[in-house]
Design a protein around this motif. Structure first.
Motif, PDB file in Angstrom:
ATOM      1  N   SER A  92       0.738  -1.110   0.176  1.00  0.00           N
ATOM      2  CA  SER A  92      -0.371   0.101   0.163  1.00  0.00           C
ATOM      3  C   SER A  92       0.838   1.621   0.035  1.00  0.00           C
ATOM      4  CB  SER A  92      -0.497  -0.170   1.285  1.00  0.00           C
ATOM      5  OG  SER A  92      -0.009   0.461   2.212  1.00  0.00           O
ATOM      6  N   GLN A  93       0.449   2.129  -0.702  1.00  0.00           N
ATOM      7  CA  GLN A  93       0.411   3.494  -0.461  1.00  0.00           C
ATOM      8  C   GLN A  93       1.445   3.831   0.920  1.00  0.00           C
ATOM      9  OE1 GLN A  93      -0.386   6.543   0.408  1.00  0.00           O
ATOM     10  NE2 GLN A  93       1.594   8.296   0.018  1.00  0.00           N
ATOM     11  N   MET A  94      -0.134   4.016   1.596  1.00  0.00           N
ATOM     12  CA  MET A  94       0.865   4.135   3.604  1.00  0.00           C
ATOM     13  C   MET A  94       1.789   3.798   3.837  1.00  0.00           C
ATOM     14  SD  MET A  94      -2.086   4.196   6.561  1.00  0.00           S
ATOM     15  CE  MET A  94      -2.290   1.974   6.538  1.00  0.00           C
ATOM     16  N   HIS A  95       1.771   2.248   3.119  1.00  0.00           N
ATOM     17  CA  HIS A  95       3.150   1.590   3.946  1.00  0.00           C
ATOM     18  C   HIS A  95       4.430   2.352   3.361  1.00  0.00           C
ATOM     19  CE1 HIS A  95       4.760  -3.054   4.193  1.00  0.00           C
ATOM     20  NE2 HIS A  95       4.938  -1.752   5.174  1.00  0.00           N
ATOM     21  N   VAL A  96       4.193   2.434   2.385  1.00  0.00           N
ATOM     22  CA  VAL A  96       5.388   3.191   1.193  1.00  0.00           C
ATOM     23  C   VAL A  96       6.137   4.164   2.374  1.00  0.00           C
ATOM     24  CG1 VAL A  96       6.032   3.840  -0.217  1.00  0.00           C
ATOM     25  CG2 VAL A  96       5.088   1.744  -0.448  1.00  0.00           C
ATOM     26  N   SER A  97       4.869   4.411   2.341  1.00  0.00           N
ATOM     27  CA  SER A  97       5.047   6.163   3.366  1.00  0.00           C
ATOM     28  C   SER A  97       6.034   6.365   4.645  1.00  0.00           C
ATOM     29  CB  SER A  97       3.812   6.898   3.358  1.00  0.00           C
ATOM     30  OG  SER A  97       4.649   7.814   4.673  1.00  0.00           O
ATOM     31  N   ARG A  98       5.719   5.002   5.599  1.00  0.00           N
ATOM     32  CA  ARG A  98       6.039   4.876   6.740  1.00  0.00           C
ATOM     33  C   ARG A  98       7.557   3.751   6.740  1.00  0.00           C
ATOM     34  NH1 ARG A  98       3.279   3.646  11.381  1.00  0.00           N
ATOM     35  NH2 ARG A  98       4.874   2.337  11.679  1.00  0.00           N
ATOM     36  N   LEU A  99       7.452   3.326   5.655  1.00  0.00           N
ATOM     37  CA  LEU A  99       9.194   2.913   5.447  1.00  0.00           C
ATOM     38  C   LEU A  99       9.866   3.617   5.523  1.00  0.00           C
ATOM     39  CD1 LEU A  99       7.423  -0.762   3.255  1.00  0.00           C
ATOM     40  CD2 LEU A  99       8.754  -0.455   6.162  1.00  0.00           C
ATOM     41  N   LEU A 100       9.614   4.787   4.189  1.00  0.00           N
ATOM     42  CA  LEU A 100      10.465   5.811   3.724  1.00  0.00           C
ATOM     43  C   LEU A 100      10.340   6.322   4.875  1.00  0.00           C
ATOM     44  CD1 LEU A 100       9.048   6.675   0.615  1.00  0.00           C
ATOM     45  CD2 LEU A 100      11.238   6.228   0.803  1.00  0.00           C
ATOM     46  N   SER A 101      10.116   6.711   5.780  1.00  0.00           N
ATOM     47  CA  SER A 101       9.793   7.924   6.693  1.00  0.00           C
ATOM     48  C   SER A 101      10.595   6.791   7.604  1.00  0.00           C
ATOM     49  CB  SER A 101       8.022   8.098   7.207  1.00  0.00           C
ATOM     50  OG  SER A 101       7.750   8.988   6.770  1.00  0.00           O
ATOM     51  N   ARG A 102      10.549   5.973   8.662  1.00  0.00           N
ATOM     52  CA  ARG A 102      10.973   5.081   9.079  1.00  0.00           C
ATOM     53  C   ARG A 102      12.843   5.198   8.755  1.00  0.00           C
ATOM     54  NH1 ARG A 102      10.099  -0.749  10.728  1.00  0.00           N
ATOM     55  NH2 ARG A 102      10.491  -1.080   8.726  1.00  0.00           N
ATOM     56  N   SER A 103      13.101   5.278   7.557  1.00  0.00           N
ATOM     57  CA  SER A 103      14.540   5.116   6.865  1.00  0.00           C
ATOM     58  C   SER A 103      15.153   6.617   7.129  1.00  0.00           C
ATOM     59  CB  SER A 103      14.128   4.051   5.801  1.00  0.00           C
ATOM     60  OG  SER A 103      13.787   3.362   5.271  1.00  0.00           O
ATOM     61  N   LEU A 104      14.434   7.041   7.214  1.00  0.00           N
ATOM     62  CA  LEU A 104      15.106   8.568   6.912  1.00  0.00           C
ATOM     63  C   LEU A 104      15.404   9.006   7.858  1.00  0.00           C
ATOM     64  CD1 LEU A 104      13.172  10.941   4.041  1.00  0.00           C
ATOM     65  CD2 LEU A 104      15.150   9.527   4.259  1.00  0.00           C
ATOM     66  N   ALA A 105      14.240   8.489   8.809  1.00  0.00           N
ATOM     67  CA  ALA A 105      14.401   8.575  10.253  1.00  0.00           C
ATOM     68  C   ALA A 105      16.443   7.970  10.654  1.00  0.00           C
ATOM     69  CB  ALA A 105      13.490   8.237  11.399  1.00  0.00           C
ATOM     70  N   TRP A 106      16.161   6.462  10.577  1.00  0.00           N
ATOM     71  CA  TRP A 106      17.173   6.742  10.970  1.00  0.00           C
ATOM     72  C   TRP A 106      18.238   6.857  10.515  1.00  0.00           C
ATOM     73  CZ3 TRP A 106      20.740   3.663   8.807  1.00  0.00           C
ATOM     74  CH2 TRP A 106      21.571   2.213   9.258  1.00  0.00           C
ATOM     75  N   LEU A 107      18.800   7.241   9.204  1.00  0.00           N
ATOM     76  CA  LEU A 107      19.570   8.130   8.419  1.00  0.00           C
ATOM     77  C   LEU A 107      20.054   9.348   9.501  1.00  0.00           C
ATOM     78  CD1 LEU A 107      18.698   7.701   4.480  1.00  0.00           C
ATOM     79  CD2 LEU A 107      20.488   6.505   6.023  1.00  0.00           C
ATOM     80  N   ARG A 108      18.768   9.494   9.793  1.00  0.00           N
ATOM     81  CA  ARG A 108      19.031  10.869  10.034  1.00  0.00           C
ATOM     82  C   ARG A 108      19.924  10.824  11.508  1.00  0.00           C
ATOM     83  NH1 ARG A 108      14.283  12.513   9.975  1.00  0.00           N
ATOM     84  NH2 ARG A 108      13.701  13.491   8.029  1.00  0.00           N
ATOM     85  N   GLU A 109      19.465   9.420  12.424  1.00  0.00           N
ATOM     86  CA  GLU A 109      20.245   9.453  13.693  1.00  0.00           C
ATOM     87  C   GLU A 109      21.583   9.138  13.712  1.00  0.00           C
ATOM     88  OE1 GLU A 109      18.397   7.107  17.752  1.00  0.00           O
ATOM     89  OE2 GLU A 109      17.437   7.244  15.828  1.00  0.00           O
ATOM     90  N   ALA A 110      21.634   8.084  11.885  1.00  0.00           N
ATOM     91  CA  ALA A 110      23.025   7.534  12.346  1.00  0.00           C
ATOM     92  C   ALA A 110      23.047   8.766  12.060  1.00  0.00           C
ATOM     93  CB  ALA A 110      22.964   6.395  11.318  1.00  0.00           C
ATOM     94  N   MET A 111      23.695   9.909  11.500  1.00  0.00           N
ATOM     95  CA  MET A 111      23.926  10.615  10.553  1.00  0.00           C
ATOM     96  C   MET A 111      24.616  11.476  11.992  1.00  0.00           C
ATOM     97  SD  MET A 111      25.218  10.455   7.717  1.00  0.00           S
ATOM     98  CE  MET A 111      25.079  12.738   7.477  1.00  0.00           C
ATOM     99  N   LEU A 112      23.819  11.889  12.999  1.00  0.00           N
ATOM    100  CA  LEU A 112      23.829  12.456  13.886  1.00  0.00           C
ATOM    101  C   LEU A 112      24.831  12.127  15.615  1.00  0.00           C
ATOM    102  CD1 LEU A 112      20.951  14.776  14.244  1.00  0.00           C
ATOM    103  CD2 LEU A 112      22.932  15.337  12.794  1.00  0.00           C
ATOM    104  N   ASN A 113      25.333  10.461  15.648  1.00  0.00           N
ATOM    105  CA  ASN A 113      25.718  10.366  16.431  1.00  0.00           C
ATOM    106  C   ASN A 113      26.214   9.161  15.706  1.00  0.00           C
ATOM    107  OD1 ASN A 113      23.108  10.505  18.422  1.00  0.00           O
ATOM    108  ND2 ASN A 113      22.419   9.780  17.059  1.00  0.00           N
ATOM    109  N   ASP A 114      27.749   8.651  16.846  1.00  0.00           N
ATOM    110  CA  ASP A 114      28.752   7.306  16.556  1.00  0.00           C
ATOM    111  C   ASP A 114      28.601   6.454  16.460  1.00  0.00           C
ATOM    112  OD1 ASP A 114      30.000  10.446  16.633  1.00  0.00           O
ATOM    113  OD2 ASP A 114      30.506  10.068  18.496  1.00  0.00           O
ATOM    114  N   THR A 115      27.757   5.848  16.995  1.00  0.00           N
ATOM    115  CA  THR A 115      26.747   4.718  17.493  1.00  0.00           C
ATOM    116  C   THR A 115      25.621   3.990  16.090  1.00  0.00           C
ATOM    117  OG1 THR A 115      26.321   5.267  19.575  1.00  0.00           O
ATOM    118  CG2 THR A 115      28.215   4.325  19.456  1.00  0.00           C
ATOM    119  N   LEU A 116      25.696   2.998  15.825  1.00  0.00           N
ATOM    120  CA  LEU A 116      24.548   3.101  15.123  1.00  0.00           C
ATOM    121  C   LEU A 116      23.212   3.411  15.833  1.00  0.00           C
ATOM    122  CD1 LEU A 116      25.852   0.599  11.935  1.00  0.00           C
ATOM    123  CD2 LEU A 116      25.478   3.194  11.852  1.00  0.00           C
ATOM    124  N   PRO A 117      22.352   3.590  15.783  1.00  0.00           N
ATOM    125  CA  PRO A 117      20.810   3.291  16.086  1.00  0.00           C
ATOM    126  C   PRO A 117      20.633   2.265  15.752  1.00  0.00           C
ATOM    127  CG  PRO A 117      20.338   4.690  14.193  1.00  0.00           C
ATOM    128  CD  PRO A 117      22.338   4.622  14.461  1.00  0.00           C
TER     129      PRO A 117
END
Length: 374
Positions: free
Chosen positions: A237-262
């Motif tokens: 579903s399109q909603m599923h795609v939106s959630r997966l993209l948001s979660r991936s971007l949030a993980w990348l953003r957190e990983a960029m700002l921390n020395d250890t991987l979330p």
């Protein structure tokens, strides 16, 4: 006009005759005599070399320098002349012209361009002056190409490369006060240099995402695909795609700002071939199916198989499906749970769904599974 033509013809004939006489007399002359004969012929031909040099004036080079180059070409023509091979005048014209063109090519260009383009640039400049006089206006590149019988792209290339003949100095004053130089106005801070480290870091982090998430990010941000198009291609579903993209971007953003991987709150990552883990345990009169990871189109059939096998082995015991580690359930996952409820009812066993996270609980609630949750 006839008198001028007769005079010019007589001069050329005199040069040819003088050159033949020189070649004849020099054959049996000694060293000093040969040098004297050579100097004599050179003095006779100097006006001719001057006229050749004046053909190239007005092209950005000092006339005195051109005359010196023409005289050098004249001396070379005298030293190499062979009466048996034709007219001295014709040979001198070719030699002097070649020497002058070589001078323009090797000594006057500020930027190196191919020899072919340099020669054509000189011809284009000369043709442009002639056509300007004939047409009383600046000729077009097409008219110059027709005059020289060359292609239009070749003329355009020659006109563009002509700027390399005398390039502007970076130290030239840029303003009337002379405080700034032209080079000060060129270039600046390259903001992209500051992004090199970030780009390299993101490239490494992308490899740590599950394959499906990497594919979705590539389709969205490199392929300019809409979420609806991605959902259609992946069969979700399109909603599923939106959630997966948001979660991936949030993980990348957190990983960029921390020395250890979330921690990745979903499938276990690219090393997990299924994107979901299932464990079956028996005890306390129930069979517990513990699910970890997303229950979606890619993993639903695997869960269906495990649940059906568990239902077939209940033997009067209850079935518990533990969803505490499931961050997402899509339509395919809901269908599996509905199928499990039907199979448990046929087997006269009690089915319980436990530990559902708030988002998953809402999905199960609107899907008619509210009564099974605990």
């Amino acid at each position: 006009m006839p008198a001028q033509e007769d005079s010019s013809t007589r001069v050329l004939e005199d040069l040819d005759a003088a050159a033949v006489d020189y070649a004849t007399r020099i054959a049996g002359a000694s060293g000093p005599a040969r040098a004297a004969l050579r100097d004599e012929l050179t003095r006779i031909c100097l006006p001719f070399a001057g006229r050749m040099a004046r053909r190239y004036r007005g092209r950005g080079e000092n006339l005195e320098d051109l005359e010196q180059v023409a005289r050098l070409g004249l001396v070379k023509a005298i030293d190499r002349y062979d009466p048996e091979r034709g007219s001295f005048t014709a040979y001198a014209v070719i030699t002097i012209s070649g020497e002058i063109k070589r001078h323009f090519r090797d000594r006057t260009w500020g930027v190196h361009v191919p020899r072919r383009v340099q020669d054509l640039s000189l011809e284009v400049g000369h043709a442009s002056m002639v056509l300007t006089t004939e047409l009383s206006r600046t000729p077009t590149p097409a008219e110059i190409a027709a005059r020289l019988n060359v292609s239009l792209p070749a003329v355009l290339e020659a006109l563009e490369s002509a700027a390399g003949y005398s390039p502007s100095s970076l130290n030239a004053p840029a303003g009337g006060d002379g405080a700034a130089e032209f080079g000060d106005l060129l270039g600046g801070t390259d903001s992209d240099l500051e992004m090199v480290d970030d780009k390299l870091t993101v490239a490494g982090l992308l490899l740590r995402l599950p394959a499906r998430e990497r594919r979705m990010l590539a389709m969205r941000f490199y392929g300019n695909r809409t979420q609806a198009e991605i959902a259609t291609e992946l069969g979700i579903s399109q909603m599923h795609v939106s959630r997966l993209l948001s979660r991936s971007l949030a993980w990348l953003r957190e990983a960029m700002l921390n020395d250890t991987l979330p921690r990745w709150e979903g499938a276990n990552g690219p090393t997990d071939p299924h994107g979901m883990q299932i464990a079956v345990q028996s005890g306390g009169g129930v069979v517990t199916v513990q699910v970890r990871g997303e229950v979606d189109r890619d993993t639903a059939e695997r869960l269906r198989t495990v649940v059906r096998h568990a239902v077939s082995s209940l033997a009067g015991r209850g079935l518990v499906i533990d969803l505490a580690a499931v961050p997402l359930v899509d339509a395919a996952g809901v269908a599996v749970l509905l199928d499990a409820a039907s199979a448990a009812a046929v087997a006269e066993a009690e089915l319980t769904l436990t530990g559902a996270q708030p988002y998953v609980a809402r999905i199960l609630g609107v899907s008619g599974l509210q009564s099974l949750m605990r």
